[in-house]
Scaffold this active site. Structure first.
Site, PDB file in Angstrom:
ATOM      1  N   TYR A 165       0.559  -1.070  -0.548  1.00  0.00           N
ATOM      2  CA  TYR A 165      -0.568   0.208  -0.086  1.00  0.00           C
ATOM      3  C   TYR A 165       0.573   1.903   0.263  1.00  0.00           C
ATOM      4  CZ  TYR A 165      -3.621   3.385   1.998  1.00  0.00           C
ATOM      5  OH  TYR A 165      -4.452   4.174   2.140  1.00  0.00           O
TER       6      TYR A 165
HETATM    7  N1  NAP Z   1      -9.133   5.567   5.944  1.00  0.00           N
HETATM    8  C1  NAP Z   1      -7.840   5.714   6.324  1.00  0.00           C
HETATM    9  O1  NAP Z   1      -7.617   5.399   7.139  1.00  0.00           O
HETATM   10  C2  NAP Z   1      -7.050   6.341   4.960  1.00  0.00           C
HETATM   11  C3  NAP Z   1      -5.574   7.019   5.459  1.00  0.00           C
HETATM   12  C4  NAP Z   1      -4.339   7.351   4.088  1.00  0.00           C
HETATM   13  C5  NAP Z   1      -5.377   7.000   3.263  1.00  0.00           C
HETATM   14  N2  NAP Z   1      -6.368   6.909   2.286  1.00  0.00           N
HETATM   15  C6  NAP Z   1      -7.043   7.583   0.924  1.00  0.00           C
HETATM   16  O2  NAP Z   1      -7.827   7.925   0.962  1.00  0.00           O
HETATM   17  C7  NAP Z   1      -8.272   6.848   0.060  1.00  0.00           C
HETATM   18  C8  NAP Z   1      -9.820   6.723   0.425  1.00  0.00           C
HETATM   19  O3  NAP Z   1     -10.367   5.870   1.023  1.00  0.00           O
HETATM   20  P1  NAP Z   1     -11.138   5.520   2.360  1.00  0.00           P
HETATM   21  O4  NAP Z   1     -10.734   5.079   3.658  1.00  0.00           O
HETATM   22  O5  NAP Z   1     -12.281   6.274   2.023  1.00  0.00           O
HETATM   23  O6  NAP Z   1     -11.332   4.038   1.370  1.00  0.00           O
HETATM   24  P2  NAP Z   1     -12.984   3.498   1.802  1.00  0.00           P
HETATM   25  O7  NAP Z   1     -14.160   3.694   2.612  1.00  0.00           O
HETATM   26  O8  NAP Z   1     -12.370   1.953   1.586  1.00  0.00           O
HETATM   27  O9  NAP Z   1     -13.314   3.478  -0.055  1.00  0.00           O
HETATM   28  C9  NAP Z   1     -12.973   3.539  -0.969  1.00  0.00           C
HETATM   29  C10 NAP Z   1     -13.657   4.161  -2.905  1.00  0.00           C
HETATM   30  O10 NAP Z   1     -12.283   4.004  -3.222  1.00  0.00           O
HETATM   31  C11 NAP Z   1     -13.293   3.478  -4.539  1.00  0.00           C
HETATM   32  N3  NAP Z   1     -12.879   2.375  -5.417  1.00  0.00           N
HETATM   33  C12 NAP Z   1     -11.961   1.360  -5.337  1.00  0.00           C
HETATM   34  N4  NAP Z   1     -11.423   0.664  -6.451  1.00  0.00           N
HETATM   35  C13 NAP Z   1     -11.416   1.063  -7.460  1.00  0.00           C
HETATM   36  C14 NAP Z   1     -11.547   1.255  -8.859  1.00  0.00           C
HETATM   37  N5  NAP Z   1     -10.808   0.489  -8.949  1.00  0.00           N
HETATM   38  N6  NAP Z   1     -12.244   2.422  -9.353  1.00  0.00           N
HETATM   39  C15 NAP Z   1     -13.150   3.430  -8.942  1.00  0.00           C
HETATM   40  N7  NAP Z   1     -13.720   3.824  -7.345  1.00  0.00           N
HETATM   41  C16 NAP Z   1     -13.354   2.332  -6.864  1.00  0.00           C
HETATM   42  C17 NAP Z   1     -14.564   2.801  -2.987  1.00  0.00           C
HETATM   43  O11 NAP Z   1     -15.912   2.085  -4.588  1.00  0.00           O
HETATM   44  P3  NAP Z   1     -17.003   1.179  -4.483  1.00  0.00           P
HETATM   45  O12 NAP Z   1     -17.622   1.207  -3.057  1.00  0.00           O
HETATM   46  O13 NAP Z   1     -18.380   1.691  -5.149  1.00  0.00           O
HETATM   47  O14 NAP Z   1     -16.507   0.506  -5.286  1.00  0.00           O
HETATM   48  C18 NAP Z   1     -14.896   3.264  -2.349  1.00  0.00           C
HETATM   49  O15 NAP Z   1     -15.661   4.542  -3.146  1.00  0.00           O
HETATM   50  C19 NAP Z   1      -7.774   6.244  -0.656  1.00  0.00           C
HETATM   51  O16 NAP Z   1      -7.549   6.390  -1.230  1.00  0.00           O
HETATM   52  C20 NAP Z   1      -6.988   6.044   1.029  1.00  0.00           C
HETATM   53  O17 NAP Z   1      -5.329   4.764   0.479  1.00  0.00           O
HETATM   54  C21 NAP Z   1      -7.149   6.665   3.699  1.00  0.00           C
END
Ligand code: NAP
Length: 257
Positions: A165
């Site tokens: 990641y």
């Molecule tokens: N949460 C954390 O602690 C954290 C920390 C650092 C960085 N981030 C980053 O923040 C961003 C958002 O994360 P989150 O925590 O909100 O994740 P999440 O709750 O798991 O949501 C992920 C989202 O990405 C979409 N997605 C996944 N694969 C995709 C693809 N191939 N094409 C289009 N959409 C796709 C999913 O869509 P569907 O559900 O419609 O499939 C969902 O809407 C990510 O880039 C993550 O790496 C998160």
């Protein structure tokens, strides 16, 4: 409209709404970004991959609150899907002013044990997906526009288990900083937000309560981030007061080191 030296954010098109595309808009951080940008007056295209109903719920919430939005399915790593996503935004709302690339995927495993199919899946969404969305954004964003990618604070923290990641997010940061420089003269900003632990499925799935509590206690602010914490940072970057921030990675994490 072309951007002149010394031009300001007010050079952006003045007819119609400002328009945002939010990938990963169906869940987690992207969902809250979509709601926040709609509340800030953007017409929002809520991108999703598999969670159609969740994306429709987000759109319903926005419209009920008086905003403008529509859902659109697009796999961020598929160039035809992404091209169609931008075309939909342009044909429906007249252009694209903000692109927030919140779609992301995580794998949690020591490097020694990581399944290479999982490595490929993470890198397909996080690296190829960011590249495809950024390429389209570079071609289509209007002057005064903003692009926000997503990295992670884990990149600086080097927590064990996050190898695949964090490697993918290293690529995201490289792309972000290079694209900011490639768009010289366009009056478009390109930044990345690097959240720390944030209460979404991506962070919570597969972790026991003790692990979550330990990570939540790490920042000096002693809690997990919320999707709204991160949406507020994104809203600043794509809004009129954030336009002087360009080519940066903002570590929004409550001060975790
Ligand atoms: N949460 C954390 O602690 C954290 C920390 C650092 C960085 N981030 C980053 O923040 C961003 C958002 O994360 P989150 O925590 O909100 O994740 P999440 O709750 O798991 O949501 C992920 C989202 O990405 C979409 N997605 C996944 N694969 C995709 C693809 N191939 N094409 C289009 N959409 C796709 C999913 O869509 P569907 O559900 O419609 O499939 C969902 O809407 C990510 O880039 C993550 O790496 C998160």
């Amino acid at each position: 409209m072309t951007s002149q030296p010394g031009s300001t954010h007010s050079d952006r098109p003045t007819t119609g709404p400002r328009v945002a595309i939010v990938t990963g808009g169906s869940r987690g951080i992207g969902r809250q970004v979509a709601r926040q940008l709609a509340a800030d007056g953007f017409a929002v295209v809520v991108g999703y991959a598999g969670s159609k109903e969740a994306a429709e719920d987000v759109v319903r919430d926005i419209v009920t609150a008086g905003g403008t939005a529509l859902p659109a399915r697009a796999d961020v790593a598929d160039e035809s899907d992404v091209s169609a996503l931008f075309e939909l935004a342009e044909s429906t709302y007249g252009g694209v002013d903000a692109v927030v690339n919140a779609a992301g995927r995580m794998a949690l495993s020591p490097i020694a044990d990581l399944d290479l199919d999982e490595l490929d899946a993470v890198h397909r969404t996080n690296i190829r997906g960011t590249f495809v969305v950024d390429r389209e954004a570079a071609r289509r964003l209007r002057p005064g526009g903003a692009l926000v990618n997503f990295s992670t604070s884990v990149l600086g923290l080097s927590f064990p288990g996050y190898g695949a990641y964090a490697a993918s997010k290293g690529a995201v940061e490289a792309l972000t900083l290079i694209l900011a420089r490639e768009l010289r003269g366009r009056d478009i900003t390109v930044n990345a937000v690097a959240p720390g632990p944030t209460a979404t499925d991506l962070f919570l799935d597969g972790k026991d309560e003790e692990t979550v509590a330990r990570l939540a206690a790490q920042p000096p602010l002693e809690r997990l981030g919320t999707p709204q914490d991160i949406a507020s940072v994104v809203a600043f970057l794509v809004g009129p007061t954030g336009h002087w921030v360009n080519g940066q990675v903002l570590r929004a994490n409550g001060g975790i080191v």
